[in-house]
Design a protein around this motif. Structure first.
Motif, short mmCIF file in Angstrom:
data_model
loop_
_atom_site.label_atom_id
_atom_site.label_comp_id
_atom_site.label_asym_id
_atom_site.label_seq_id
_atom_site.Cartn_x
_atom_site.Cartn_y
_atom_site.Cartn_z
N SER A 104 39.83 36.08 31.83
CA SER A 104 40.03 36.30 33.26
C SER A 104 38.84 37.05 33.84
CB SER A 104 41.32 37.10 33.51
OG SER A 104 42.45 36.38 33.04
N ASN A 106 36.99 39.08 37.02
CA ASN A 106 37.23 39.90 38.21
C ASN A 106 35.87 40.32 38.77
OD1 ASN A 106 37.65 42.53 39.78
ND2 ASN A 106 39.76 41.87 39.44
N THR A 113 37.19 40.96 46.67
CA THR A 113 37.50 40.76 45.25
C THR A 113 37.81 39.30 44.98
OG1 THR A 113 38.36 43.01 45.00
CG2 THR A 113 39.06 41.39 43.36
N TYR A 114 37.26 38.79 43.89
CA TYR A 114 37.44 37.39 43.50
C TYR A 114 37.90 37.34 42.05
CZ TYR A 114 34.35 37.08 47.54
OH TYR A 114 33.80 37.23 48.80
N THR A 115 38.88 36.49 41.76
CA THR A 115 39.41 36.39 40.41
C THR A 115 39.49 34.93 39.98
OG1 THR A 115 41.71 36.34 41.20
CG2 THR A 115 40.77 38.50 40.66
N SER A 117 40.58 32.47 36.08
CA SER A 117 40.90 32.48 34.65
C SER A 117 40.65 31.10 34.06
CB SER A 117 42.35 32.91 34.40
OG SER A 117 43.25 31.96 34.93
#
Length: 269
Positions: A104, A106, A113-115, A117
């Motif tokens: 994942s 981050n 914020t960008y995530t 997976s």
């Protein structure tokens, strides 16, 4: 006959007078964050690159995003901090990914914020690479090819990069096993030199070919497949190009991929 010529002239003139000038709005859109990241199963400096899009009328130089906070965690409880290297916008951590593990991402950049997976698939090895001779209209053409055995007990997705004499092909090569699960595969990769390169798209004797293979997850397959559909179209075909669907949140462009990696080289005979 003279009357006919006059009528035709008037008819043509009347249509010429119906032309309408259409003004196309090419105003620049707001810049968007672009994140390009890979974690593979080699012990190397893994890289996460962050940049921004540019306006339609701007020079083809994409601003790099420095000062971001970048971390990668896995479902085994490990956390990897990526530090910005000597190249602005490139964040590095020396690590080795593990097949079957979900990673994942981050990223915190410019207050957002960008995530994302991605689960690293199991390893599938290339058996070999080589050259296939095809005949088009009685003319021989040599094509690079990958040979591999697709596993029968799982769904697999593949992404390839082709280099000819160290020049990266502009085509995007992807494959899945929806119709070929468990089969011996022979995948042809047709070379496409850069548009500003005068080299031929044909393979010749003594050319050096190098093929990289990545086993990827389904989201990354969808990303590369969308790009392949656009890049492989000829002129005046298809619809207006669009950004492929990203697996990164908060409307970021790009992708984050956990994938295996293998490379083989050969010489054209």
């Amino acid at each position: 006959m003279k009357k006919l010529i006059i009528y035709l002239s008037l008819f043509t003139f009347s249509f010429a007078g119906c032309k309408k000038i259409i003004s196309i709005d090419t105003e620049n859109a707001d810049p968007q964050i672009v994140i390009e990241g890979k974690i593979n199963d080699q012990l190397i400096d893994q890289q996460i690159k962050i940049s921004k899009t540019i306006g339609y009328t701007e020079a083809n130089v994409f601003p790099k995003v420095s000062g971001a906070s970048v971390t990668v965690t896995d479902n085994k409880g490990n956390t990897y901090v990526f530090k910005e290297g000597t190249t602005p916008g490139t964040y590095i951590n020396k690590m080795k990914g593990v097949p079957g593990v979900t990673y994942s991402l981050n990223v915190t950049a410019e207050g957002q914020t960008y995530t994302a997976s991605s689960k690293m698939p199991n390893v599938v090895k290339m058996d070999s690479i080589g050259v296939i001779k095809n005949f088009f209209f009685g003319r021989e053409r040599k094509t690079a090819a990958v040979f591999l055995k697709d596993p029968a007990n799982e769904t697999n997705f593949y992404h390839f990069n082709l280099y000819v004499n160290d020049i990266l092909s502009e085509r995007f090569y992807v494959n899945n096993d929806r119709l070929t699960n468990g089969n011996d595969l022979r995948l042809q990769l047709f070379f496409k030199p850069p548009t500003n390169d005068h080299d031929s798209d044909e393979l010749n004797s003594n050319d050096k070919i190098r093929i990289e293979m990545e086993c990827i997850d389904s989201n990354i397959f969808d990303y590369w497949y969308a790009l392949s559909q656009q890049s492989n179209r000829g002129p005046n075909q298809g619809t207006t190009p669009a950004n492929p669907t990203s697996n990164i949140s908060n409307q970021a462009l790009g992708y984050f991929s956990a994938n295996t990696y293998e490379v083989l080289s050969a010489t054209v005979k």
